[in-house]
Design a protein around this motif. Structure first.
Motif, mmCIF file in Angstrom:
data_model
loop_
_atom_site.group_PDB
_atom_site.id
_atom_site.type_symbol
_atom_site.label_atom_id
_atom_site.label_comp_id
_atom_site.label_asym_id
_atom_site.label_seq_id
_atom_site.Cartn_x
_atom_site.Cartn_y
_atom_site.Cartn_z
ATOM 1 N N LEU A 13 0.801 -1.221 0.000
ATOM 2 C CA LEU A 13 0.000 0.000 0.000
ATOM 3 C C LEU A 13 0.832 1.269 0.000
ATOM 4 O O LEU A 13 1.980 1.274 0.438
ATOM 5 N N ASP A 22 -9.486 12.342 -5.774
ATOM 6 C CA ASP A 22 -10.022 11.219 -5.002
ATOM 7 C C ASP A 22 -11.529 11.321 -4.772
ATOM 8 O O ASP A 22 -12.137 10.362 -4.278
ATOM 9 N N SER A 73 -4.064 3.701 -1.144
ATOM 10 C CA SER A 73 -4.033 3.193 -2.516
ATOM 11 C C SER A 73 -3.151 1.950 -2.550
ATOM 12 O O SER A 73 -2.203 1.842 -1.777
ATOM 13 N N GLU A 77 -1.158 1.554 -8.311
ATOM 14 C CA GLU A 77 -2.466 2.057 -8.732
ATOM 15 C C GLU A 77 -2.711 3.392 -8.038
ATOM 16 O O GLU A 77 -2.264 3.602 -6.923
ATOM 17 N N GLN A 78 -3.427 4.270 -8.681
ATOM 18 C CA GLN A 78 -3.718 5.576 -8.092
ATOM 19 C C GLN A 78 -5.052 5.610 -7.349
ATOM 20 O O GLN A 78 -5.247 6.419 -6.473
ATOM 21 N N GLU A 79 -5.968 4.717 -7.704
ATOM 22 C CA GLU A 79 -7.326 4.808 -7.166
ATOM 23 C C GLU A 79 -7.380 4.591 -5.660
ATOM 24 O O GLU A 79 -6.768 3.678 -5.114
ATOM 25 N N LEU A 80 -8.150 5.439 -5.024
ATOM 26 C CA LEU A 80 -8.397 5.375 -3.594
ATOM 27 C C LEU A 80 -9.200 4.121 -3.258
ATOM 28 O O LEU A 80 -10.209 3.837 -3.895
ATOM 29 N N VAL A 81 -8.738 3.360 -2.243
ATOM 30 C CA VAL A 81 -9.490 2.185 -1.793
ATOM 31 C C VAL A 81 -9.982 2.352 -0.360
ATOM 32 O O VAL A 81 -10.707 1.504 0.155
ATOM 33 N N GLU A 83 -9.530 5.036 3.571
ATOM 34 C CA GLU A 83 -8.774 6.035 4.309
ATOM 35 C C GLU A 83 -8.507 5.534 5.712
ATOM 36 O O GLU A 83 -9.230 4.678 6.232
#
Length: 188
Positions: A13, A22, A73, A77-81, A83
């Motif tokens: 991560l 985001d 993330s 990969e850039q996408e937020l999964v 917080e």
């Protein structure tokens, strides 16, 4: 002000600062009733998510009441999964009196597709290490709905001690709920 060394990296991560890109991914899981099930508030609207992202982007970590919030993330990969956040609470050894010792709280929320993969545990371990080893936190706790067995299991995997359950201490979303408290204290 305390400098948060964004980004933190783990084996899988990247825990980075939030950015305005985001918003759509954040809203995609924050709008879901299942995401909000064990949180203090209801599912969030797009406008509420926009305001939250603005807080995360502009937020500082300078004293009690402040939050250091990390966008999670997957590496590559850039996408937020999800917080994870560290709150600086009151009750520690004050600044300016030798080495400060802070107390805090940790919490996390992940998108449904990212749950059950160990990401929350991995991210929380990194944030706990930051708090305890680099930021002079003496104690960090997690406070969660006692029915949230998945988060309780994460706390246990992190080595946090169960300090008990506050029975029916909050009236949320039309019902009385109990709050479980887990903590780690330096030196234990």
């Amino acid at each position: 002000m305390v400098d948060i060394p964004y980004p933190l990296t783990t084996q899988r991560l990247i825990l980075r600062r939030f950015h305005t890109d985001d918003l759509d991914a954040y809203y995609a899981y924050q709008r879901l009733p299942d995401t909000a099930r064990y949180l203090y508030g209801e599912a969030r609207s797009y406008a509420q998510c926009m305001a939250r992202i603005a807080q995360y982007v502009e937020g500082t970590f300078s004293g009690p009441g402040d939050w250091a919030t990390f966008a999670i993330s997957v590496q590559g990969e850039q996408e937020l999964v999800g917080e994870i956040a560290l709150k600086w609470n009151t009750g520690g050894k004050p600044e300016g009196q030798g080495t400060p010792e802070r107390v805090g709280e940790i919490g996390w929320t992940l998108a449904p597709a990212a749950q059950g993969l160990g990401y929350a545990t991995e991210a929380a371990k990194a944030v706990l290490e930051l708090a305890m080893k680099q930021l002079d936190f003496y104690r960090v706790e997690a406070r969660l709905d006692a029915r949230n067995h998945a988060s309780a299991a994460i706390c246990e995997r992190l080595g946090m001690r169960s300090e008990g359950v506050l029975l029916n201490n909050m009236y949320l979303k039309g019902e009385w709920t109990s709050e479980a408290v887990y903590a780690v204290v330096r030196g234990e």
